[in-house]
Design an enzyme around this catalytic site. Structure first.
Site, short mmCIF file in Angstrom:
data_model
loop_
_atom_site.label_atom_id
_atom_site.label_comp_id
_atom_site.label_asym_id
_atom_site.label_seq_id
_atom_site.Cartn_x
_atom_site.Cartn_y
_atom_site.Cartn_z
N ALA A 87 1.03 -1.29 0.09
CA ALA A 87 -0.04 -0.01 -0.24
C ALA A 87 1.03 1.24 0.31
O ALA A 87 2.29 1.02 0.47
CB ALA A 87 -0.59 -0.02 1.19
N SER A 134 -6.74 -1.28 8.75
CA SER A 134 -6.02 -0.13 9.65
C SER A 134 -7.05 0.88 10.38
O SER A 134 -7.78 1.12 10.34
CB SER A 134 -5.84 1.28 8.50
OG SER A 134 -5.17 2.19 9.67
N GLU A 136 -7.26 3.98 11.02
CA GLU A 136 -7.39 5.09 10.49
C GLU A 136 -8.74 4.79 9.52
O GLU A 136 -8.96 6.45 9.97
CB GLU A 136 -6.31 5.34 9.19
CG GLU A 136 -5.25 5.77 9.40
CD GLU A 136 -4.96 7.25 10.59
OE1 GLU A 136 -5.30 8.15 9.71
OE2 GLU A 136 -4.97 7.44 11.91
N TYR A 157 -6.25 8.47 2.46
CA TYR A 157 -5.44 6.85 2.31
C TYR A 157 -6.91 6.10 3.24
O TYR A 157 -7.49 4.70 3.57
CB TYR A 157 -4.42 7.23 3.75
CG TYR A 157 -4.40 5.46 4.18
CD1 TYR A 157 -3.21 4.46 3.74
CD2 TYR A 157 -4.44 6.06 5.53
CE1 TYR A 157 -2.86 4.24 3.88
CE2 TYR A 157 -3.82 4.52 6.12
CZ TYR A 157 -3.26 2.80 5.54
OH TYR A 157 -2.61 2.53 6.31
P1 NAP Z 1 5.29 -0.03 4.05
O1 NAP Z 1 6.45 0.36 5.35
O2 NAP Z 1 5.06 1.13 4.53
O3 NAP Z 1 5.32 -1.01 3.52
C1 NAP Z 1 4.49 -0.84 2.21
C2 NAP Z 1 5.22 -1.98 1.13
O4 NAP Z 1 4.18 -1.99 0.14
C3 NAP Z 1 5.97 -2.01 1.13
O5 NAP Z 1 6.52 -3.07 0.57
C4 NAP Z 1 6.12 -1.15 -0.65
O6 NAP Z 1 7.31 -1.29 -1.53
C5 NAP Z 1 4.32 -2.21 -1.33
N1 NAP Z 1 3.87 -1.00 -2.39
C6 NAP Z 1 4.22 0.35 -1.98
N2 NAP Z 1 2.97 1.19 -2.91
C7 NAP Z 1 3.07 -0.24 -3.86
C8 NAP Z 1 2.34 -0.24 -4.98
N3 NAP Z 1 2.37 0.46 -6.60
N4 NAP Z 1 2.69 -1.89 -5.63
C9 NAP Z 1 3.14 -2.74 -4.99
N5 NAP Z 1 4.24 -2.73 -4.14
C10 NAP Z 1 3.52 -1.40 -3.28
O7 NAP Z 1 3.88 0.07 5.46
P2 NAP Z 1 3.51 -1.14 6.96
O8 NAP Z 1 3.88 -0.15 7.69
O9 NAP Z 1 4.76 -2.73 6.55
O10 NAP Z 1 2.29 -1.86 6.73
C11 NAP Z 1 2.13 -2.67 6.25
C12 NAP Z 1 0.56 -2.46 6.01
O11 NAP Z 1 -0.42 -2.52 7.07
C13 NAP Z 1 -0.16 -1.63 4.64
O12 NAP Z 1 -0.94 -1.99 3.43
C14 NAP Z 1 -1.02 -0.28 5.63
O13 NAP Z 1 -1.62 0.68 4.79
C15 NAP Z 1 -1.48 -1.36 6.76
N6 NAP Z 1 -1.05 -1.10 8.18
C16 NAP Z 1 -0.30 -0.26 8.44
C17 NAP Z 1 -0.45 0.59 9.75
C18 NAP Z 1 1.40 0.10 10.37
O14 NAP Z 1 1.25 0.73 11.60
N7 NAP Z 1 2.38 -0.20 10.52
C19 NAP Z 1 -1.30 -0.18 10.69
C20 NAP Z 1 -2.57 -0.33 10.09
C21 NAP Z 1 -2.73 -0.76 8.40
P3 NAP Z 1 7.84 -0.43 -1.82
O15 NAP Z 1 9.02 -1.30 -0.66
O16 NAP Z 1 8.99 -0.68 -2.72
O17 NAP Z 1 7.68 1.23 -1.18
O1 G4F Z 2 3.04 8.33 12.65
P1 G4F Z 2 2.21 8.67 11.87
O2 G4F Z 2 2.46 9.46 10.36
O3 G4F Z 2 0.53 7.67 11.07
P2 G4F Z 2 -0.43 7.71 11.32
O4 G4F Z 2 -1.15 8.35 10.52
O5 G4F Z 2 -1.90 7.62 12.62
O6 G4F Z 2 -0.48 5.99 10.15
C1 G4F Z 2 -0.21 5.27 10.54
O7 G4F Z 2 -0.82 4.05 11.13
C2 G4F Z 2 -1.95 4.00 10.75
C3 G4F Z 2 -2.90 3.49 11.82
O8 G4F Z 2 -3.91 3.82 12.69
C4 G4F Z 2 -2.00 2.71 9.48
F1 G4F Z 2 -2.31 2.47 8.93
C5 G4F Z 2 -0.61 3.75 8.40
O9 G4F Z 2 -0.61 3.00 7.08
C6 G4F Z 2 0.24 4.25 9.25
O10 G4F Z 2 0.96 3.89 9.62
O11 G4F Z 2 1.06 9.55 12.86
C7 G4F Z 2 0.53 9.79 13.46
C8 G4F Z 2 0.67 11.00 14.89
C9 G4F Z 2 -0.44 12.27 13.76
O12 G4F Z 2 -1.42 11.92 14.49
C10 G4F Z 2 0.54 12.82 12.40
O13 G4F Z 2 -0.35 14.25 12.91
O14 G4F Z 2 1.68 11.87 14.57
C11 G4F Z 2 1.37 13.47 14.48
N1 G4F Z 2 3.04 14.11 13.77
C12 G4F Z 2 3.13 14.77 14.10
N2 G4F Z 2 3.92 15.22 13.24
C13 G4F Z 2 3.07 12.96 13.28
C14 G4F Z 2 4.62 14.53 13.40
N3 G4F Z 2 3.57 12.28 12.15
C15 G4F Z 2 4.28 12.39 11.09
N4 G4F Z 2 4.36 11.27 10.22
N5 G4F Z 2 5.64 13.10 10.96
C16 G4F Z 2 5.42 13.90 11.43
O15 G4F Z 2 6.66 14.99 11.38
#
Ligand code: NAP
Ligand code: G4F
Length: 348
Positions: A87, A134, A136, A157
């Protein structure tokens, strides 16, 4: 030997999940994107030369925007389980690139489900699918959020993830595809992307501590998140696909903290006061923010026995320890570069 296919294998979760599945004896196939620079750092330690014997990790080029590549990889690898993690996962970036985010996150999921629908329909296979939803998606709905909470997405998103969630539910009901939606709250690790707030903070702590950086620019410090450890969360994904019946589950710790509290723990771990270093930059504020996410994961605890192992403070300290070591390496290189320059030996 079971076969798994992982989209997003090069991401944070993809790398932990691949370690987990290889340790369980799976053959793991992963989809990677072609890039002009290396994008496999997080899985390089797992990858072996495929010409060797007993190789269990295989990488295939593909792209969620390209339905043909998805079909081809599924057809050739014949997975028992697909973990769909790929994603555009950055919420702030989704405001800059909403159409791209919708295409990859919503339509990309649909492309994958369409391929499974056709291939399973033709071959009689029953491929289990995990869809990475997510917290979110809950957006402005008040905590604690559970599987019964209304979705109120607050970013392109989150809207895209809601669409992907409902595509998955519809394909389960319409075609019997065993697809489970994980609704995962934020999960972090030393492998977290450096533009997410947790890692941005811990990278800065390491670099400030080692004298490589002077300040850290952030946006909203009042947002509250339910932060867990990514290594714990990939086990929940696997548990979901070991059930006979597909279902949807919230995965969370049940505790939430503000960004400000994360700063306290992270800077406090190296005995610095974040107020001396953190500055505000409006560029990091989102047009619509999600104020408070805190999950109720009682369903997955009760039915699948899943529990988070790493709490908030140990998680932040683990990330700071890792990033102090990383900064130490940078420091050594910088010092060595200066020493060479002083002796007139540095390359131009
Ligand atoms: P991440 O580190 O950003 O990894 C995203 C992965 O998706 C990477 O391997 C990226 O490839 C690949 N990707 C992006 N665009 C693509 C495309 N167009 N075609 C094929 N692959 C693509 O995310 P993550 O934290 O591991 O999260 C994994 C999944 O869980 C995501 O769907 C995210 O939205 C969801 N999620 C994450 C969290 C969290 O807190 N981490 C919470 C809830 C849901 P590259 O390495 O080439 O960029
Ligand atoms: O670390 P964040 O960018 O994560 P966010 O927006 O919660 O999203 C992550 O978690 C989601 C699950 O709830 C995933 F689905 C999503 O793919 C991603 O992994 O931001 C967390 C919080 C936000 O409220 C943001 O406004 O931190 C606040 N923040 C404050 N300063 C910042 C910053 N976030 C980022 N990235 N960078 C800043 O400088």
């Amino acid at each position: 030997m079971k076969r798994a296919l992982v989209t997003g294998i090069t991401g944070q979760d993809g790398s932990y999940l691949t370690e987990f599945l290889l340790a369980k004896g799976y053959a793991v196939h992963g989809i990677i994107r072609r890039a002009s620079s290396f994008n496999t750092d997080r899985i390089d330690h797992l990858y072996e030369d495929r010409h060797k014997e007993h190789v269990n990790l295989f990488l295939h080029y593909g792209e969620l925007g390209d339905a043909t590549s998805l079909r081809r990889v599924i057809e050739t690898t014949e997975p028992d389980e697909i973990y769909h993690l790929g994603a555009q996962s950055h919420v702030r970036v989704s405001f800059d690139q909403p159409l791209y985010t919708a295409d990859v996150d919503a339509s990309g999921t649909l492309r994958l489900l369409e391929a499974v629908r056709d291939i399973d329909g033709r071959t009689g296979r029953r491929t289990k699918v995990y869809n990475a939803g997510s917290s979110e998606m809950f957006g402005a709905s008040a905590p604690p959020q559970s599987e019964k909470t209304l979705f109120y997405p607050r970013s392109p998103y989150a809207v895209s993830k809601v669409a992907a969630h409902w595509f998955a539910v519809n394909y389960r009901e319409a075609y019997g595809i065993p697809v489970s939606n994980g609704i995962l709250f934020n999960h972090e690790s030393p492998r977290r992307g450096e533009t997410f707030v947790s890692r941005k903070i811990t990278r800065a702590v390491g670099r400030i501590y080692l004298g490589l950086q002077e300040s850290l620019y952030l946006g909203n410090l009042d947002a509250r998140r339910d932060w867990g450890f990514a290594g714990d969360y990939v086990e929940a994904m696997w548990l979901m696909l070991q059930q006979d019946d597909a279902d949807d589950f919230v995965v969370a710790t049940g505790e939430s903290y503000t960004v400000r509290e994360m700063l306290d723990v992270a800077f406090g771990h190296v005995e610095l006061d974040w107020r001396d270093y953190v500055r505000f930059d409006p560029r990091y504020v989102r047009p619509t923010e999600v104020d408070h996410l805190c999950g109720d994961a009682s369903k997955i605890r009760r039915t699948l026995g899943w529990e988070p192992r790493v709490g908030f403070e140990p998680l932040v300290r683990m990330m700071v320890d890792h990033d102090v070591e990383l900064a130490r390496g940078e420091r050594m290189l910088t010092d060595h570069g200066h020493a060479l320059a002083q002796r007139g030996l540095a390359s131009p």
